[in-house]
Design an enzyme around this catalytic site. Structure first.
Site, mmCIF file in Angstrom:
data_model
loop_
_atom_site.group_PDB
_atom_site.id
_atom_site.type_symbol
_atom_site.label_atom_id
_atom_site.label_comp_id
_atom_site.label_asym_id
_atom_site.label_seq_id
_atom_site.Cartn_x
_atom_site.Cartn_y
_atom_site.Cartn_z
ATOM 1 N N SER A 45 77.473 39.725 69.398
ATOM 2 C CA SER A 45 78.256 38.338 68.862
ATOM 3 C C SER A 45 78.904 38.852 67.631
ATOM 4 O O SER A 45 79.834 37.948 67.329
ATOM 5 C CB SER A 45 77.372 37.249 68.640
ATOM 6 O OG SER A 45 76.930 36.818 69.942
ATOM 7 N N GLY A 237 83.559 36.350 69.516
ATOM 8 C CA GLY A 237 85.037 35.928 69.456
ATOM 9 C C GLY A 237 85.199 34.754 70.012
ATOM 10 O O GLY A 237 84.206 33.831 70.221
ATOM 11 N N CYS A 262 75.449 29.919 72.991
ATOM 12 C CA CYS A 262 76.451 30.362 72.249
ATOM 13 C C CYS A 262 77.859 30.347 72.928
ATOM 14 O O CYS A 262 78.541 29.486 73.432
ATOM 15 C CB CYS A 262 75.983 31.389 71.545
ATOM 16 S SG CYS A 262 76.973 31.920 70.102
ATOM 17 N N ASN A 304 74.775 31.411 65.181
ATOM 18 C CA ASN A 304 75.930 32.508 64.886
ATOM 19 C C ASN A 304 77.045 32.090 65.709
ATOM 20 O O ASN A 304 77.227 32.639 66.728
ATOM 21 C CB ASN A 304 75.065 33.881 65.169
ATOM 22 C CG ASN A 304 76.262 34.945 65.374
ATOM 23 O OD1 ASN A 304 77.341 34.765 64.763
ATOM 24 N ND2 ASN A 304 76.089 36.116 66.085
ATOM 25 N N GLY A 306 81.448 30.911 65.561
ATOM 26 C CA GLY A 306 82.722 30.731 64.665
ATOM 27 C C GLY A 306 83.576 29.479 65.639
ATOM 28 O O GLY A 306 84.373 28.974 64.573
ATOM 29 N N PHE A 307 83.330 29.597 66.795
ATOM 30 C CA PHE A 307 84.001 28.500 67.379
ATOM 31 C C PHE A 307 83.039 27.379 68.047
ATOM 32 O O PHE A 307 82.164 27.444 67.900
ATOM 33 C CB PHE A 307 84.749 29.050 68.665
ATOM 34 C CG PHE A 307 85.754 30.170 68.294
ATOM 35 C CD1 PHE A 307 87.088 29.905 68.423
ATOM 36 C CD2 PHE A 307 85.576 31.448 67.870
ATOM 37 C CE1 PHE A 307 88.165 30.659 67.826
ATOM 38 C CE2 PHE A 307 86.481 32.308 67.515
ATOM 39 C CZ PHE A 307 87.756 31.988 67.442
ATOM 40 N N HIS A 347 70.764 29.268 69.258
ATOM 41 C CA HIS A 347 70.106 30.448 69.672
ATOM 42 C C HIS A 347 68.531 30.142 70.007
ATOM 43 O O HIS A 347 67.713 30.593 69.065
ATOM 44 C CB HIS A 347 70.297 31.678 69.029
ATOM 45 C CG HIS A 347 71.705 32.117 69.054
ATOM 46 N ND1 HIS A 347 72.111 33.253 69.898
ATOM 47 C CD2 HIS A 347 72.578 31.826 68.234
ATOM 48 C CE1 HIS A 347 73.543 33.540 69.729
ATOM 49 N NE2 HIS A 347 73.728 32.678 68.905
ATOM 50 N N GLU A 349 66.594 31.781 71.579
ATOM 51 C CA GLU A 349 65.968 33.108 71.730
ATOM 52 C C GLU A 349 65.449 33.500 70.373
ATOM 53 O O GLU A 349 64.817 34.446 70.293
ATOM 54 C CB GLU A 349 66.557 33.972 72.620
ATOM 55 C CG GLU A 349 67.764 34.749 71.664
ATOM 56 C CD GLU A 349 69.045 33.984 71.486
ATOM 57 O OE1 GLU A 349 69.198 32.673 71.792
ATOM 58 O OE2 GLU A 349 70.059 34.702 70.965
#
Lengths: 374, 1072
Positions: A45, A237, A262, A304, A306-307, A347, A349
């Site tokens: 990622s 992304g 995610c 984690n 960004g969108f 996440h 996991e």
């Protein structure tokens, strides 16, 4: 040896080089985890990102051959305050410096990382170029200008696998070496948008027979395998341009239970007709509080991204908001009961990070159990 | 979940006096609790016997009981106040034990009081070792092999399974008291017996030793909805085998992979749930095998602790405050994060710096005891340092310690052979890090040093880095240190003071050079979140980087310099004064800026002052803050000796010191100048002189005659102060004093035998002087004022003498141009008054006097220093309380096997308690009870007194006999009693045969011991009496005047019932 970071707004940070020599562009982001740098740096990622660790002392426990989250390192660069040259831990096999050199990642140390983090926090995540072999700012600026950034680009295609394959490794207790494996009943097809190994290991440990397929696999190809469930993985992304995957998921919805994490969560939301947007500087760390709307309990989560999914865009579509982030009230989880699909932005996991949300894998098993009647 | 509706009035039990293992961290947590619960609208009833705490300030609680923390006393308070709840988890082990006792005896049930936070069952699951072990094993975690012994027979059985080395831990003791490591059967038996004696329940745990393993602690919080978060992880630099309170510790954990850390985190979550701590904070300790990561759970504290205070300061997350809110029903997601404001407290702090905590020891005070560190805590305080790297934090921590060491330099340990060095590395000495540094200088490898010390190589490599740079510094000329190298040196944490010494220049010159190459400290914020969110709280630390976040305001502002780490002689009393200074500045609209490095304190709570700099109290560090903040003034007179030492250098550097001038302070310390002043005022001092050598001292001795009082100048707490009775003892005493005095001369006074000592605290604004209080010492002059019990008001001084003392006090204060506080010690012999000492600054007794008279003297003094007059402040008349307030000292003797318990001019006490009553006897009895000296009302009293005390002893024995006590005495004393018609049984001294005194004590036949002694031989002879009394918890008195007070107290206890009253009521009765 000198190394520098040039940001798109012209800000320059100069420090010392470690890891590989070279230059690379990427989006400059920060991660607030105090440990787990090896898992972070091997997480696909982070493809095309230059990661700044807020914790200043990195590399303390070295690296090992177990804590990998994918087949290679995808990051564009790694920035720390102080890199530890001589690590200490019984699991250590190679120093972080050696590891980055071997895996060709450019490192920068000795800068005021807190200043950089505050800069990103106030100005937003931005493009940057890290370099340890070229210091002519004009040359670097030119290169950086040509780098398009992440928005609107499909970069999943760069990290996904070419061919599908079966996955059989389970989670192994690092202290005892024992494998954790439940009795297995379900077959899961996992889309690899940049999947982390620990997701696959957890699916296996929950007794799933796992087959990993490339991001562009079609619904037909998936359904031909007669899976009990489909998993949509994390990945790098912007989700919006991954139209092929969004279309595939649309076709799969209702036919087979779906669980997304995610990027997989964002793709599910898009497939359900929702929208996503870019966060100012994203969430990256292992301490984000997420509230489970059903139980009202808080999970400390590994994040984690960004969108983010825009909940308003899912209004009136029979989609439930299952989890929210308590720091900024952004969407962290959604569910469609009707379509047997659910997903989370964070996440469960872990790896790195807390295990508070591992119950979601059990929920996926239960969903498949309900759906198949087995 | 919102606030509970079934809770209205909450009883909080404090932790009592400061003792080793229980420092002022519980004032910090208790104060937070009181503050936040009051804000939430609860009625807080507080009981704490320690007057030097902020939490016992009258405005902190609805009702404040400065009473002994004893179940029978607390029951009276419960009866009077009828609280519906008791919050047991904030007062350390003392508070928790008291709560357990109240719950077990049925008092809580009787009065319908709920336990908040943790119920009795949970507390016992955590505290009782066998139940703890079972609980942990049931959830699939491991604990070291162990067994529970109640007798030597049981202990013998256990060791067969565990093997040596074995750890012995008595149950229910403080700070691991009585804990030991046994390597053979002989040691094992000794420690088992000792442990069984110490444990209130006669239980010891024998544990498999994990000496040399890595040690970790996690601070965990849980709320009513079962949300659990980890606030902080702490890694001990010192491996298992050294008590965590005595270990150098680092936050966060440094050498764990995320996989290992998560195993520990998962374990912590399971543990807090299994133990059943419903809400609040807990501390869980783990041992990790460095070879394979194997994890053992060591222990859990189901309450706030020293570590939770450290974790709060290390992360900016106020654990005690949150624990209090959780106890009354809130959940973590409902409480905002204080620092970010916008995000909730339900998260796990992440930090972007490294924190080092370093313990402070005072072995120099106890020359008779082994300075080796073990599983029983011995440190008396700690310093914490924050930096961006471990190297920086570590070097900052060293200079924060106030031990006159400013680096890891070899000069502090002197020349040492390689063999000796290796031996040192294997022993657990307090100054091991200097030997580690030396080992690197001598070319030992990390691996070799690891094998000898078991300190994780990560820490060792960091020290190796420091030593490498040290070599570079030593081989580089000052002018060759350019900006880049200078920056690196400072990033590594090297102090200006050390660097100046390398180049043989003054610190000021070095500073100038450093600033010329433009290397200056910048300040970063402690924000709980690694800069992810904006911080709204200016909690700052220095480092050497690019961006400075200090952003000073343009307001009128004053910097308060704190006291640094607690040690004997300088403790919580000075922090109390600093905190009051901050509150006072706030009240008059001046911005308060606190500088301190002690993580246990209220002063380093980011909530106390407008701005907090968590920094060492050295010239360099303070000057940097001054240059950044440009304050209108700096207060140095509240933090004890630490900031006072800086007064002159700061003033020379152009800093404005407010209040009494540094010159006046120096005048009071400078014997010659002070003598002149006393002469000018026509007052009297004991005949005295100053000396720089043994020869000079001898000259003075010839003039004055013995006994003499010898002491260094410019030290606190009577360091190296002794009374010398003959020439024989003079030489070694003088040498010690000269060493402690440094470049200053030593003071030689004629010692006033059998005089009464008085302490006076007063306040002066330059125009008038108002007496705060006059205290009469219970013990005769010669016992350090910090160790002596005292009474306010005085009990035996005629009004005429008192008036004269007050007149002299005013005269001295005006002459010294005091602006703020002044403390004077007088000795009175008949009607003669002698001035012993003048301290134009806050004294140790300020909190006690303030509590006794109900006037916050330190606050008033601060306002005076800021320019207000006493007239403006409305404090122009001395208070005359009708009740008696007794201060009693508390000693750490039990922690140091083999040392004598006799009191003398060197201060040895770690803390104090206060007893208040309208009756002197009852007040004194309460003070004794609070100090753990439970006075008997019947039984055998043993007398063994020196000749000069025999007359007085007769009277005391007579009274005791009339009260129904049986008198037992050693030969000389016994004969004196019989001569005076007091029936007395004769008992043998140790050397006279058996059964002797010690046998009587061990057999439990003695309920009170009165033992005074003089001269080296008789002190040595009677040592085992005092030590046995201590170990067997038999009340004892070592001065005849102390004994007289004890007799009065016993008489009062027999006549009247001990009653309780909140301090607020005392003040209401006696308006100003």
């Amino acid at each position: 040896m000198k190394a520098i970071l040039l940001l798109e707004d012209g800000t320059i940070f100069e420090g010392t080089s470690f890891g590989a020599r070279g230059q690379k562009c990427g989006e400059v982001v920060f991660n607030t985890s105090m440990a787990g740098y090896q898992e972070i740096i091997t997480d696909p990622s982070y493809y095309e990102q230059i990661i700044t660790m807020t914790y200043p002392l990195i590399g303390n426990y070295g690296t090992n051959s177990v804590d990998w989250e994918s087949r290679k390192l995808f990051v564009s660069g790694f920035i720390v305050k102080e890199n530890c040259k001589i690590p200490s831990n019984w699991r250590n096999e190679a120093s972080f410096d050696e590891y980055l050199r071997k895996n060709n990642v450019v490192g920068l140390e000795g800068i005021d990382t807190r200043k950089l983090v505050k800069h990103i926090r106030t100005q937003g995540a931005m493009r940057g170029i890290i370099s340890s072999d070229e210091f002519d700012i004009d040359v670097l600026k030119k290169k950086l200008d040509q780098y398009p950034g992440l928005v609107g680009r499909d970069i999943v295609k760069d990290v996904t696998v070419d061919k599908s394959y079966g996955w059989t490794d389970c989670v192994v207790d690092v202290l005892t070496g024992k494998e954790r494996k439940d009795e297995g009943k379900y077959k899961v097809i996992a889309f690899d948008f940049g999947i982390k190994h620990n997701i696959l290991k957890l699916l296996c440990s929950h007794g799933c027979e796992v087959k990993v397929v490339p991001a562009a696999a079609s619904a037909g190809q998936v359904l031909k395998e007669k899976p009990d469930g489909v998993f949509l993985s994390n990945g790098p992304g912007d989700p919006a341009p991954i139209s092929y995957a969004i279309e595939t998921v649309k076709e799969l919805l209702g036919k087979v239970p779906v669980f997304g994490i995610c990027l997989g969560h964002q793709i599910l939301a898009l497939a359900l007709g929702g929208e996503t947007y870019k966060l100012k500087f994203g969430h990256r760390g292992a301490n984000h509080p997420v509230k489970n709307m059903e139980t009202e309990k808080i999970e400390i989560t590994s994040q984690n991204h960004g969108f983010c999914v825009d909940m308003d865009s899912l209004k009136g579509k029979d989609i439930e908001l299952t989890h929210i982030n308590l720091n900024d009230n952004t969407v962290e989880g959604i569910r469609s009961k009707k379509l047997s699909a659910f997903s989370v932005q964070y996440h469960p996991e872990a790896s790195p990070g807390p295990h508070d949300s591992s119950y979601l894998f059990k929920n996926f098993i239960e969903l498949m159990s309900q759906h198949t009647g087995r | 979940m919102p606030k509970r509706k079934d809770v209205h009035k909450i009883l909080i039990i404090g932790s009592g006096p400061i003792v080793i293992g229980q420092g002022c961290e519980f004032d910090y947590s208790g104060t937070q609790a009181c503050k936040v619960l009051r804000q939430e609208g609860f009625e807080v009833v507080l009981v704490n016997s320690n007057p030097a705490t902020i939490m016992t300030d009258p405005e902190m609680a609805y009702k404040t009981y400065i009473e002994p923390i004893r179940p029978e006393i607390i029951e009276k308070i419960i009866d009077a106040e009828r609280p519906d709840s008791l919050l047991p988890t904030l007062g350390g082990q003392t508070g928790l034990n008291a709560a357990v006792a109240l719950a077990e005896s049925g008092v809580l049930e009787k009065y319908n009081v709920k336990l908040l936070g943790a119920d009795l069952e949970s507390i016992k699951r955590a505290e009782e070792r066998d139940r703890f072990k079972k609980t942990i094993e049931d959830i699939g975690l491991d604990v070291p092999g162990s067994g529970y012994a109640h007798s030597w027979q049981e202990a013998e059985e256990i060791i067969k399974h565990i093997g040596f080395p074995a750890i012995i831990r008595p149950s229910y003791t403080l700070g691991g008291m009585g804990g030991n490591v046994a390597y053979n059967v002989e040691e094992y038996e000794k420690y088992i017996q000792w442990g069984l004696n110490l444990s209130p329940k006669n239980e010891v745990l024998v544990e498999e030793s994990v000496v040399g393993w890595k040690e970790y602690e996690l601070e965990v919080m849980r709320d009513r909805k079962d949300n659990v978060v980890i606030i902080c992880s702490i890694e001990n630099l010192d491996p298992m085998g050294i008590h965590t309170g005595d270990s150098i510790t680092v936050a966060p954990a440094q050498t764990l992979t995320d996989k290992e850390y998560q195993i520990m985190r998962d374990a912590s979550l399971k543990i807090i749930r299994a133990i059943g701590v419903e809400t609040g904070g807990s501390n869980i300790q783990f041992a990790v095998n460095p070879e394979n990561g194997k994890l053992y759970v060591i222990e859990m504290n189901p309450r706030v602790s020293r570590s939770s205070a450290l974790a709060s300061k290390a992360t900016g997350f106020p654990i005690a405050k949150m624990a209090s809110l959780l106890a009354v029903g809130y959940t973590l997601d409902e409480i905002p994060n204080d620092i970010t404001k916008k995000t909730p407290a339900c998260f796990e702090p992440t930090i972007d710096y490294c924190v080092v905590k370093w313990p402070r020891f005072t072995f120099e005070k106890f020359p008779g005891t082994s300075p080796e560190l073990t599983v029983q805590m011995k440190s008396v305080g700690e310093a914490m340092a924050i930096g961006r790297t471990f190297k920086e934090s570590m070097q900052k921590a060293i200079r924060s310690l106030e031990i006159d060491r400013y680096s890891l330099g070899s000069k502090y340990i002197g020349k040492i052979s390689l063999a000796k060095l290796k031996e040192k590395l294997q022993t657990n000495c307090w100054d091991k890090m200097w030997y580690v540094a030396q080992a690197f200088r001598k070319g030992l490898s990390t691996d070799e040093i690891f094998k000898l010390t078991k300190i994780d190589p990560w820490f060792l490599n960091n020290i190796s880095d420091i030593i490498s740079l040290e070599k570079e510094i030593n081989s580089t000329a000052l002018e060759d240190i350019g900006p880049q190298l200078m920056r690196k040196i400072k990033e590594y944490g090297f102090s200006d003071k050390y660097l100046a010494s390398v180049y043989n220049i003054s610190e000021a010159e070095f500073r100038k050079h450093r600033q010329q190459v433009k290397v200056n400290a910048v300040y970063k914020t402690v924000d709980t979140c690694g800069a992810e969110f904006e911080a709204h709280t200016p909690y700052l630390y220095s480092t050497f980087e690019d961006e400075c976040e200090a952003n000073p305001t343009k307001k009128k502002k004053v910097i308060i310099l704190g006291g640094g780490p607690n040690r004997i002689g300088q403790g919580i009393e000075f922090d109390y004064c600093c905190v009051h200074a901050s509150f006072a500045l706030n009240e008059i609209g001046i911005e308060s800026i606190m500088v301190n490095c002690n993580p246990e304190t209220v002063s380093t709570d980011y909530d106390t002052s407008d701005r907090l700099y968590f920094e060492p109290l050295t010239f360099e560090d303070v000057m940097s803050i001054v240059e950044k903040e440009k304050p209108d003034g700096v207060i140095v007179q509240f933090g004890g000796q630490t900031p006072l030492k800086l007064a002159v250098p700061l003033e020379k550097a152009g800093v404005k010191i407010i209040g009494t001038s540094p010159d006046s302070i120096a005048c009071a310390e400078d014997r010659k100048r002070f003598n002149k002043l006393v002469e000018k005022l026509e007052l009297r001092q004991p005949y005295s002189g100053t000396a720089m050598s043994y020869e000079e001292t001898l000259e003075i001795a010839k003039k004055l005659g013995f006994p003499l009082l010898i002491r260094p100048s410019f030290v606190l707490g009577g360091r190296a102060m002794v009374i010398v009775y003959d020439k024989k003892a003079l030489k070694s005493c003088v040498e010690n004093a000269i060493e402690a005095s440094g470049e200053h001369p030593i003071l030689v006074d004629k010692f006033l035998d059998d005089a009464t000592e008085l302490d006076v605290d007063a306040i002066c604004d330059g125009k008038q002087v108002v007496i705060g209080g006059v205290m009469e010492h219970i013990e005769e002059a010669g016992v350090h004022s910090g160790d002596s019990a005292c009474s306010l008001p005085p009990v035996s001084i005629p009004p005429k003498v008192l008036d004269e003392i007050k007149r002299q006090t005013k005269l001295l204060a005006m002459e010294l141009k005091v602006k703020g506080l002044i403390n004077i010690q007088f000795a009175v012999k008949g009607e003669d008054i002698y001035i012993l000492e003048v301290n134009p600054r806050a004294s140790r007794t300020i909190p006690f006097v303030s509590k006794a008279i109900g006037v916050p003297l330190a606050k008033l003094a601060t306002k005076v220093m800021a320019g207000k007059t006493l007239d403006e402040l409305g404090f122009t008349e001395e208070m005359h309380p009708k009740h008696f307030s007794i201060k009693e000292a508390v000693f750490p003797f039990l922690k140091f096997p083999g040392i004598d318990t006799l009191l003398g001019p060197e201060m040895l006490s770690t803390g104090e308690v206060m007893g208040i009553s309208d009756d002197f006897g009852i007040a004194f009895a309460k003070s004794q009870m609070a100090a753990g000296n439970i006075l008997p009302t019947g039984g055998n009293v043993l007398f063994s007194v020196k000749d000069s005390d025999k007359k007085k002893a007769v009277a005391l024995a007579g009274s005791l006999q009339q009260m129904g006590f049986k008198i037992v005495a050693t030969k000389g004393t016994c004969m004196e009693f019989i001569k005076n018609n007091i029936p007395s049984e004769f008992v043998l001294k140790i050397k006279e045969g058996r059964p002797n005194i010690v046998d009587w004590i061990i057999n439990g036949q003695i309920s009170l011991i009165i033992n005074s002694t003089i001269g080296a031989r008789s002190i040595a002879d009677s040592f085992s009496i005092r030590r046995t009394a201590l170990d067997r918890q038999v009340p004892y008195v070592t001065t005849i005047r102390g004994a007289a007070a004890v007799v009065k107290a016993i008489a009062a206890m027999k006549e009247k019932k001990i009653s309780v009253k909140p301090i607020q009521d005392y003040y209401v009765q006696e308006p100003a």
